[in-house]
Design a protein around this motif. Structure first.
Motif, PDB file in Angstrom:
ATOM      1  N   TRP A  16     -21.925 -15.506  68.190  1.00 15.48           N
ATOM      2  CA  TRP A  16     -22.351 -16.777  67.591  1.00 15.48           C
ATOM      3  C   TRP A  16     -22.505 -16.630  66.068  1.00 15.48           C
ATOM      4  CZ3 TRP A  16     -23.220 -21.567  69.707  1.00 15.48           C
ATOM      5  CH2 TRP A  16     -23.111 -21.626  71.087  1.00 15.48           C
ATOM      6  N   LEU A  17     -22.007 -17.586  65.357  1.00 11.53           N
ATOM      7  CA  LEU A  17     -22.211 -17.655  63.912  1.00 11.53           C
ATOM      8  C   LEU A  17     -23.140 -18.827  63.629  1.00 11.53           C
ATOM      9  CD1 LEU A  17     -18.559 -17.210  62.603  1.00 11.53           C
ATOM     10  CD2 LEU A  17     -20.345 -15.483  62.802  1.00 11.53           C
ATOM     11  N   PHE A  18     -23.958 -18.630  62.646  1.00 11.39           N
ATOM     12  CA  PHE A  18     -24.955 -19.670  62.402  1.00 11.39           C
ATOM     13  C   PHE A  18     -24.465 -20.681  61.360  1.00 11.39           C
ATOM     14  CE2 PHE A  18     -27.233 -16.089  64.119  1.00 11.39           C
ATOM     15  CZ  PHE A  18     -27.932 -16.684  65.120  1.00 11.39           C
ATOM     16  N   ALA A  31     -29.020 -33.637  66.654  1.00  9.27           N
ATOM     17  CA  ALA A  31     -29.294 -32.664  65.610  1.00  9.27           C
ATOM     18  C   ALA A  31     -28.093 -31.729  65.475  1.00  9.27           C
ATOM     19  CB  ALA A  31     -30.555 -31.878  65.954  1.00  9.27           C
ATOM     20  N   ALA A  32     -27.963 -31.086  64.311  1.00 10.20           N
ATOM     21  CA  ALA A  32     -26.852 -30.183  64.067  1.00 10.20           C
ATOM     22  C   ALA A  32     -26.800 -29.101  65.141  1.00 10.20           C
ATOM     23  CB  ALA A  32     -27.007 -29.558  62.689  1.00 10.20           C
ATOM     24  N   LEU A  33     -25.606 -28.801  65.577  1.00 14.56           N
ATOM     25  CA  LEU A  33     -25.408 -27.813  66.636  1.00 14.56           C
ATOM     26  C   LEU A  33     -24.711 -26.578  66.086  1.00 14.56           C
ATOM     27  CD1 LEU A  33     -24.235 -30.234  69.463  1.00 14.56           C
ATOM     28  CD2 LEU A  33     -26.429 -29.059  69.311  1.00 14.56           C
ATOM     29  N   PRO A  34     -25.016 -25.394  66.620  1.00 12.43           N
ATOM     30  CA  PRO A  34     -24.421 -24.159  66.104  1.00 12.43           C
ATOM     31  C   PRO A  34     -22.934 -24.074  66.422  1.00 12.43           C
ATOM     32  CG  PRO A  34     -25.688 -23.713  68.070  1.00 12.43           C
ATOM     33  CD  PRO A  34     -25.967 -25.145  67.718  1.00 12.43           C
ATOM     34  N   ILE A  35     -22.165 -23.458  65.514  1.00 15.61           N
ATOM     35  CA  ILE A  35     -20.726 -23.291  65.684  1.00 15.61           C
ATOM     36  C   ILE A  35     -20.456 -21.827  66.023  1.00 15.61           C
ATOM     37  CG2 ILE A  35     -18.464 -23.528  64.623  1.00 15.61           C
ATOM     38  CD1 ILE A  35     -19.684 -25.531  62.692  1.00 15.61           C
ATOM     39  N   ALA A  37     -18.054 -18.368  66.895  1.00 13.77           N
ATOM     40  CA  ALA A  37     -16.845 -17.792  66.331  1.00 13.77           C
ATOM     41  C   ALA A  37     -15.622 -18.365  67.030  1.00 13.77           C
ATOM     42  CB  ALA A  37     -16.874 -16.267  66.484  1.00 13.77           C
ATOM     43  N   GLU A  38     -14.473 -18.355  66.351  1.00 11.63           N
ATOM     44  CA  GLU A  38     -13.240 -18.867  66.924  1.00 11.63           C
ATOM     45  C   GLU A  38     -12.963 -18.195  68.270  1.00 11.63           C
ATOM     46  OE1 GLU A  38     -11.126 -21.192  66.052  1.00 11.63           O
ATOM     47  OE2 GLU A  38     -12.018 -21.780  64.138  1.00 11.63           O
ATOM     48  N   GLY A  39     -12.612 -19.033  69.266  1.00  6.33           N
ATOM     49  CA  GLY A  39     -12.258 -18.500  70.580  1.00  6.33           C
ATOM     50  C   GLY A  39     -13.422 -18.291  71.511  1.00  6.33           C
ATOM     51  N   ILE A  40     -14.651 -18.372  71.009  1.00  2.00           N
ATOM     52  CA  ILE A  40     -15.842 -18.224  71.847  1.00  2.00           C
ATOM     53  C   ILE A  40     -16.333 -19.616  72.225  1.00  2.00           C
ATOM     54  CG2 ILE A  40     -18.207 -17.364  71.986  1.00  2.00           C
ATOM     55  CD1 ILE A  40     -16.064 -15.193  71.867  1.00  2.00           C
ATOM     56  N   PRO A  41     -16.503 -19.902  73.530  1.00  3.52           N
ATOM     57  CA  PRO A  41     -16.911 -21.255  73.924  1.00  3.52           C
ATOM     58  C   PRO A  41     -18.311 -21.614  73.438  1.00  3.52           C
ATOM     59  CG  PRO A  41     -16.936 -19.762  75.817  1.00  3.52           C
ATOM     60  CD  PRO A  41     -16.291 -19.013  74.690  1.00  3.52           C
ATOM     61  N   ALA A  42     -18.432 -22.833  72.936  1.00  2.00           N
ATOM     62  CA  ALA A  42     -19.746 -23.343  72.555  1.00  2.00           C
ATOM     63  C   ALA A  42     -20.588 -23.656  73.781  1.00  2.00           C
ATOM     64  CB  ALA A  42     -19.583 -24.608  71.706  1.00  2.00           C
ATOM     65  N   LEU A  43     -19.917 -23.935  74.913  1.00  2.00           N
ATOM     66  CA  LEU A  43     -20.612 -24.285  76.149  1.00  2.00           C
ATOM     67  C   LEU A  43     -19.717 -23.916  77.321  1.00  2.00           C
ATOM     68  CD1 LEU A  43     -22.930 -25.731  77.674  1.00  2.00           C
ATOM     69  CD2 LEU A  43     -21.718 -27.888  77.295  1.00  2.00           C
ATOM     70  N   ARG A  44     -20.326 -23.313  78.336  1.00  2.00           N
ATOM     71  CA  ARG A  44     -19.592 -22.957  79.560  1.00  2.00           C
ATOM     72  C   ARG A  44     -20.229 -23.701  80.731  1.00  2.00           C
ATOM     73  NH1 ARG A  44     -21.154 -16.948  79.574  1.00  2.00           N
ATOM     74  NH2 ARG A  44     -23.067 -18.036  78.987  1.00  2.00           N
ATOM     75  N   ILE A  45     -19.418 -24.567  81.376  1.00  2.00           N
ATOM     76  CA  ILE A  45     -19.885 -25.363  82.512  1.00  2.00           C
ATOM     77  C   ILE A  45     -19.149 -24.899  83.755  1.00  2.00           C
ATOM     78  CG2 ILE A  45     -20.097 -27.692  83.461  1.00  2.00           C
ATOM     79  CD1 ILE A  45     -19.770 -28.726  80.555  1.00  2.00           C
ATOM     80  N   GLN A  46     -19.894 -24.639  84.829  1.00  2.00           N
ATOM     81  CA  GLN A  46     -19.261 -24.293  86.098  1.00  2.00           C
ATOM     82  C   GLN A  46     -19.939 -25.074  87.219  1.00  2.00           C
ATOM     83  OE1 GLN A  46     -17.843 -20.513  87.235  1.00  2.00           O
ATOM     84  NE2 GLN A  46     -18.171 -19.547  85.241  1.00  2.00           N
ATOM     85  N   GLY A  47     -19.173 -25.292  88.307  1.00  2.82           N
ATOM     86  CA  GLY A  47     -19.774 -25.939  89.475  1.00  2.82           C
ATOM     87  C   GLY A  47     -18.877 -26.946  90.140  1.00  2.82           C
ATOM     88  N   SER A  48     -19.435 -28.094  90.439  1.00  4.07           N
ATOM     89  CA  SER A  48     -18.842 -29.112  91.300  1.00  4.07           C
ATOM     90  C   SER A  48     -17.432 -29.534  90.895  1.00  4.07           C
ATOM     91  CB  SER A  48     -19.752 -30.348  91.306  1.00  4.07           C
ATOM     92  OG  SER A  48     -19.101 -31.473  91.847  1.00  4.07           O
ATOM     93  N   ASN A  49     -16.528 -29.547  91.883  1.00  3.10           N
ATOM     94  CA  ASN A  49     -15.193 -30.095  91.656  1.00  3.10           C
ATOM     95  C   ASN A  49     -15.256 -31.605  91.487  1.00  3.10           C
ATOM     96  OD1 ASN A  49     -12.627 -31.405  93.234  1.00  3.10           O
ATOM     97  ND2 ASN A  49     -12.006 -29.663  91.969  1.00  3.10           N
ATOM     98  N   THR A  50     -16.169 -32.255  92.207  1.00  2.00           N
ATOM     99  CA  THR A  50     -16.340 -33.702  92.090  1.00  2.00           C
ATOM    100  C   THR A  50     -16.631 -34.090  90.647  1.00  2.00           C
ATOM    101  OG1 THR A  50     -17.153 -33.876  94.360  1.00  2.00           O
ATOM    102  CG2 THR A  50     -17.717 -35.673  92.862  1.00  2.00           C
TER     103      THR A  50
END
Length: 456
Positions: A16-18, A31-35, A37-50
């Motif tokens: 993570w870079l600040f 509010a401002a959100l952290p960015i 590094a390139e190629g690193i996901p800002a958010l990882r979501i897993q779960g329901s196919n629906t």
């Protein structure tokens, strides 16, 4: 917010870079959100196919647009049922969010393994999962458990199948293999072919709990199983002997039937009946985010999903938004006389207040619904003397006790509305009248313990 960046693995933290998205960019709503590094996901979501097949990526797209990002688009992920949502900051930095949709259970497993920041689920978290994830905080708390949409599990047949309704007991007999010919159900003779989602699916978990387990049944071994909702629906629509169950947006070319539970009337999976959760196979769609060390992008996505823009995306993707609307209901002979009088004069709001299991406390969804109802009443100038609350309950041996408890539930809602400046017209308690589910299981009793809102 910064503390949240130091709760993952060492590799993830170091990535993570600040940097921050400039708050002056037009269209920002959070509010401002952290960015990262390139190629690193800002958010990882897993779960329901629906959720993850289309709704999840669409909500992520909406969030990135709301954050002022440019060139927002969705790409296929590394594996089937995986998506990458990307956008660029005005400075040219790429923001990446990953969505993997392999079933609700996989989301909670990924949270435990630190492979996800947010779990998408088409069923409530199980007690075993809650205990297993206790180190992340209370995932049943109001902050952690977020209902983002309402869905209905539709029972689908081939378009030429003449059956129009089934009850939950018949469904249990069909999907357990006890009833195996359509003639036994009053339809055109022929073998019944079963279709179902896989064991990782929240759709399967919902159907299993509301139908099979309720009658002590298990899914027949010869059932064809699918990870993809679209594929299941298309297979049923091409098989004259087919029957399956699927999330509402995936009915597609198949034929949905009306469902009854216990003494409830048969109900089709319509928008109004699913919005109020009266439809027997209605269900809630959830985001779960660990409350300890709150991940800022996960928190921002939840806030966006609950906003009016987010709920518009929910509706556009075929699910039922939690936006409050007034619905005109037709009076019928099966309604109690005093209820018919309300129906003839007023309109019902598209929300039912329900309560935490074994409690008189409004559940997490109801807490947010309170504000939605107040906003509707303010917008339509109905704060003063235009609202009647009608409480219902599950069956009791003493009808007078059932009536009293149902009125007490309505009074619990009144207390909260009064705090927001609402002056009510009336409060009614109709006991165990007009059940929407069978009373022989906890799930049904919870659905019957409800409070309706009517406006004049």
């Amino acid at each position: 917010m910064l503390r949240a960046l130091f709760t993952g693995t060492a590799q993830h933290r170091a990535a993570w870079l600040f940097g921050f998205i400039c708050s002056a960019v037009p269209g920002l709503v959070f509010a401002a959100l952290p960015i990262p590094a390139e190629g690193i996901p800002a958010l990882r979501i897993q779960g329901s196919n629906t959720i993850g097949a289309a709704l999840g990526p669409a909500l992520v797209e909406g969030l990135l647009h709301a954050q002022g990002l440019q060139n927002v688009h969705i790409e296929a992920g590394a594996h089937e049922n995986e998506r990458r949502v990307l956008g660029q900051t005005p400075a040219g930095r790429t923001i990446l969010i990953e969505v993997a949709a392999h079933g609700s259970g996989t989301g909670f497993t990924a949270l435990k393994a630190d492979k996800a920041d947010l779990a998408a689920s088409s069923r409530p978290i199980k007690d075993s999962e809650l205990a297993n994830l206790a180190s992340l905080g209370d995932l049943k708390s109001r902050k952690a458990e977020q209902v983002i949409a309402i869905d209905g599990v539709a029972v689908i047949l081939h378009p030429a199948n003449p059956l129009h309704q089934l009850n939950t007991e018949q469904l249990a007999q069909i999907f357990s293999g006890e009833v195996h010919d359509w003639e036994d159900l009053g339809g055109t003779g022929g073998a019944i072919h079963l279709y179902a989602r896989d064991d990782h699916s929240g759709t399967f978990d919902t159907f299993n709990e509301l139908v099979l387990l309720k009658y002590g049944k298990t899914l027949a071994r010869n059932t064809k199983r699918f990870e993809s909702s679209e594929q299941l629906s298309d297979e049923v629509s091409q098989d004259r002997g087919g029957i399956g169950f699927i999330g509402l947006p995936y009915v597609r070319r198949a034929h949905a039937v009306a469902i009854a539970d216990g003494d409830s009337k048969p109900m089709l999976p319509t928008v109004s009946l699913i919005a109020t959760e009266d439809y027997p196979l209605s269900r809630r769609l959830y985001f779960y985010l660990p409350p300890q060390g709150l991940q800022p992008w996960a928190d921002a996505l939840v806030q966006f999903a609950q906003s009016s823009k987010g709920q518009a995306i929910v509706a556009n993707n075929g699910f039922i938004a939690q936006t409050v609307q007034a619905i005109k209901v037709q009076a019928s002979a099966g309604m109690p006389a005093d209820y018919q009088a309300i129906v003839k004069q007023a309109q019902r709001l598209s929300v039912n207040f329900r309560f935490a299991q074994g409690s008189a406390t409004l559940d997490n969804k109801a807490q947010l619904d309170l504000q939605r109802v107040v906003d509707y009443l303010k917008t339509h100038d109905k704060l003063n003397g235009h609202v009647t609350l009608v409480g219902f309950g599950d069956a009791k041996s003493d009808p007078a006790r059932a009536a009293l408890l149902s009125k007490l539930r309505a009074m619990a809602v009144r207390r909260e509305l009064v705090k927001a400046g609402v002056v009510l017209r009336d409060i009614r308690g109709l006991g165990d009248e007009m059940p929407v589910a069978a009373n022989n299981a906890d799930e049904g009793r919870i659905k019957n313990r409800r409070v309706e809102v009517w406006v004049y």
